[in-house]
Design a protein around this motif. Structure first.
Motif, PDB file in Angstrom:
ATOM      1  N   ALA A   1       0.832  -1.211   0.000  1.00  0.00           N
ATOM      2  CA  ALA A   1       0.000   0.000   0.000  1.00  0.00           C
ATOM      3  C   ALA A   1       0.864   1.258   0.000  1.00  0.00           C
TER       4      ALA A   1
ATOM      5  N   VAL B   1      -3.569   4.839  -6.534  1.00  0.00           N
ATOM      6  CA  VAL B   1      -3.351   4.972  -5.088  1.00  0.00           C
ATOM      7  C   VAL B   1      -2.797   6.347  -4.730  1.00  0.00           C
TER       8      VAL B   1
ATOM      9  N   ARG C   1      -7.532   8.247  -2.502  1.00  0.00           N
ATOM     10  CA  ARG C   1      -7.802   6.873  -2.915  1.00  0.00           C
ATOM     11  C   ARG C   1      -6.772   5.939  -2.288  1.00  0.00           C
ATOM     12  N   VAL C   2      -7.254   4.856  -1.675  1.00  0.00           N
ATOM     13  CA  VAL C   2      -6.364   3.935  -0.962  1.00  0.00           C
ATOM     14  C   VAL C   2      -6.711   2.493  -1.338  1.00  0.00           C
ATOM     15  N   PRO C   3      -5.742   1.588  -1.237  1.00  0.00           N
ATOM     16  CA  PRO C   3      -6.027   0.183  -1.551  1.00  0.00           C
ATOM     17  C   PRO C   3      -7.039  -0.392  -0.554  1.00  0.00           C
TER      18      PRO C   3
ATOM     19  N   SER D   1      -2.859  -1.740  -7.879  1.00  0.00           N
ATOM     20  CA  SER D   1      -3.782  -0.978  -7.034  1.00  0.00           C
ATOM     21  C   SER D   1      -3.372  -1.009  -5.564  1.00  0.00           C
ATOM     22  N   GLY D   2      -2.167  -1.527  -5.270  1.00  0.00           N
ATOM     23  CA  GLY D   2      -1.621  -1.451  -3.914  1.00  0.00           C
ATOM     24  C   GLY D   2      -2.156  -2.481  -2.948  1.00  0.00           C
TER      25      GLY D   2
ATOM     26  N   THR E   1      -9.947  -0.196  -4.999  1.00  0.00           N
ATOM     27  CA  THR E   1      -9.537   0.812  -4.025  1.00  0.00           C
ATOM     28  C   THR E   1     -10.763   1.381  -3.322  1.00  0.00           C
TER      29      THR E   1
END
Lengths: 418, 418
Positions: B22, B95, B114-116, B141-142, B404
């Motif tokens: 991430a 991400v 935006r985060v995984p 996408s982490g 995400t």
């Protein structure tokens, strides 16, 4: 009628109403909201009489003072409901908004249109205001709603439900667009959360135990809020004045809210300088401090914090305090104990702030701001159906947008795929 | 080791790796993707040898020709995997993207980052290409990934897993960022979908039966695709040429895909004009027509459609055809029988098109375009982990963004709540 049959009937009616509400013009939905407000205004006596019944029954059955207070509908609280309806009417309508409409190499245009989820179930406890608040948010976002309030508020909720029906009918919308359960049977909740054919999402509001039970038993998607174990980390390069002001605000502005700080983390290099003045201000306000061994060296008065303290949402004038080596240890502590609600770092260092923002995995991550800002109104959502501590679908304060989804729209001119 | 212990160990490892992935820079993730591509390129012989083992075992156990074809890794398919990795490397990194960062009246800035999601589980069947495709999308996408391929592809998938580990290690990422199950025990799937502490979302790919079972048993969120009963509606005001071209393309471009038209709806006013030429072209291609009574009056050759036909995804050269009064009856038919995947209207009428776009509740709603466009690549997502027929979280083609979520970021300068 059996509870199952009753709930399935409500579900069918909601599903039918949902199509109509989804296609309703913004003006029609707003007219309904304002008509509900008028109906409440002209039914004040009926509502208060119904509420009196609930209050008397509550007193007789020995409800505690805090619960009775939440249950009570005063003229001011009725004003608040009316004001809330006007506010939701004035919010922008999320439904139908198209974004990212772009031409593709094939010649088609592709975009996303925001659409209602369908039928939303809300399960809540004593406060009858929630009946009107939840109904207004579901309606504005184009959803049908099934509301299950607390059994102790049954009469109040039924009086409000009559106003909802009046307002919906006046605007030409189906009265079944918002249905308030007329039974208090606990089995009804079990049905509501296991009818995916009629209910698209459930938002439970209440104690953690209730919400965990619902999340475990539900086959319908649940937007849930578990607890708020929020942290403030005072970094090596924190501004002393900001650190003190934010710590005080995050803990003492309100004790019982989910965005209240429950654990303070302080960088070792600043502990001797900052902990004594912070402790003095907190103790002055009556806050009990529970510290790690290093904290207790600095602050003689602090009780020893146990491992359980780090994992506790006090919702009370108690604060656990831990001295950490620096950013990495602070983030490791948060990773281990946070409920992923809200965390704030106090620092003037650009790189440290940037890392904290990126790496801390909570629904709200802040720099130099009080955790108390984690709130739909403060964030500009206009209203809030709840705060989600989940990652899927909606995260953090959930407003109208959280009650919608997006579908793809494709515009062509006879285009076929090669 | 017991299956439960094995899966929990995988889960723990994935959870640990997820934090690192991430926080990984875009460049590091891209280096890993390209290193995986190189590892596959230089392991062609090993991969093909492993695949031969699977193919021989499959032949001995009597797998049918279609399944063996999906299982086979040819040099061209290996080229395709390598090409796919390069494509994913070239996609923008979702991400960390911050949107809607605005000042609020209190003075704080509020935005969304935006985060995984964290750990993604993928359950799929015979095609070993999916191993690399799913791994690349999760990585970019982490997210950490746990992949469970079909038991018939075990050797192929293990050979590819070795390449994944090599590439991850070369880029300095944990090898456990993508874990491919080394066991084929069915109980492993049951564990994977009931470990919410280690797995954030599961994407099952395969037959409807498999996906329904997973959705029913899962306690983890499932992004699922059930079936694709897609409709084309030829409106009163359709352009004849577009109607014919799109109908032909939507049905005959590919028969086995989820975005293929399964039911054609035709407005009564156009049935006698348009059904005969459309039927002629379809029958020429070998498509069997099953019609409502009115359709059979117009087309003498058509078999009678039963109620089951309207609810069937043929995935075959069969088309059900129904004559409707107009837009409302068409939308009511879609409401009743559609799987909410993709529907298209053929019309030149502005108001009719506008109503269809707004009121049809499917993941893709089109005007004058073939349903075959409902696809992540055609929509510009760059890649696709699947197509969701759910409304919650992700709807329609799911690309990197669907893997995400967004958290709130708050920037202050010592701000406290008043």
């Amino acid at each position: 009628m059996q509870v199952t049959d009753y709930m399935r009937q409500l579900g069918q009616q909601a599903r039918t109403a949902a199509r109509i509400v989804a296609a309703a013009d913004t003006g029609v939905k707003n007219r309904a909201l304002l008509a509900i407000a008028s109906a409440i205004d002209s039914s004040r006596e009926v509502i208060i009489a119904a509420n009196q019944k609930d209050l008397q029954a509550g007193e007789q059955s020995g409800l505690d003072a805090a619960l009775l207070d939440r249950l009570a509908l005063t003229p001011e609280r009725i004003d608040g409901m009316i004001e809330g309806l006007h506010q939701v009417a004035s919010l922008a309508d999320p439904v139908g908004a198209i974004s990212d409409l772009n031409y593709r190499p094939s010649g088609i245009q592709v975009g996303k249109m925001r659409v209602p989820l369908g039928v939303v179930g809300i399960i809540y406890e004593s406060r009858p205001n929630v009946t009107v608040e939840a109904a207004s948010l579901c309606l504005k976002s184009g959803n049908a709603a099934i509301l299950r309030g607390g059994s102790e508020a049954l009469n109040s909720n039924q009086a409000l439900a009559a106003c909802l029906r009046t307002g919906l009918a006046e605007a030409g919308l189906p009265e079944t667009a918002v249905q308030v359960l007329e039974i208090t049977d606990r089995a009804a909740v079990g049905e509501l959360i296991t009818m995916p054919e009629y209910v698209d999402v459930v938002v439970p509001r209440g104690g953690k135990g209730l919400i965990e039970r619902i999340a475990n038993d539900a086959t319908v998607t649940v937007i849930k809020h578990l607890d708020g174990i929020c942290h403030v980390y005072i970094d090596d390069e924190a501004d002393a004045e900001k650190a003190i002001a934010i710590t005080l605000n995050a803990k003492t502005h309100r004790y019982g809210t989910c965005n209240t700080m429950e654990t303070l983390l302080v960088a070792e290099s600043r502990a001797e300088e900052l902990l004594p003045p912070i402790a003095e201000l907190l103790v002055e306000k009556g806050v009990e401090l529970r510290g790690c061994p290093r904290t207790r060296q600095v602050l003689n008065g602090a009780v020893a914090a146990t491992d359980e303290d780090w994992a506790t949402e006090y919702l009370a004038p108690i604060l656990s305090v831990r001295v950490v080596q620096g950013l990495d240890e602070a983030m490791a502590h948060i990773e281990q104990y946070s409920s992923r609600h809200t965390e704030s770092i106090i620092t003037e260092n650009y790189t440290t702030a940037r890392r904290f923002l990126r790496e801390v995995d909570s629904s709200s991550v802040m720099v130099n701001a009080s955790t108390r800002f984690a709130d739909g109104f403060e964030y500009g959502l206009g209203a809030e159906i709840g705060i989600s501590t989940d990652k899927i679908h909606a995260r953090g304060p959930v407003g109208l947008e959280g009650l919608t989804s997006q579908k793809y729209v494709v515009l062509g001119d006879g285009h076929i795929r090669q």
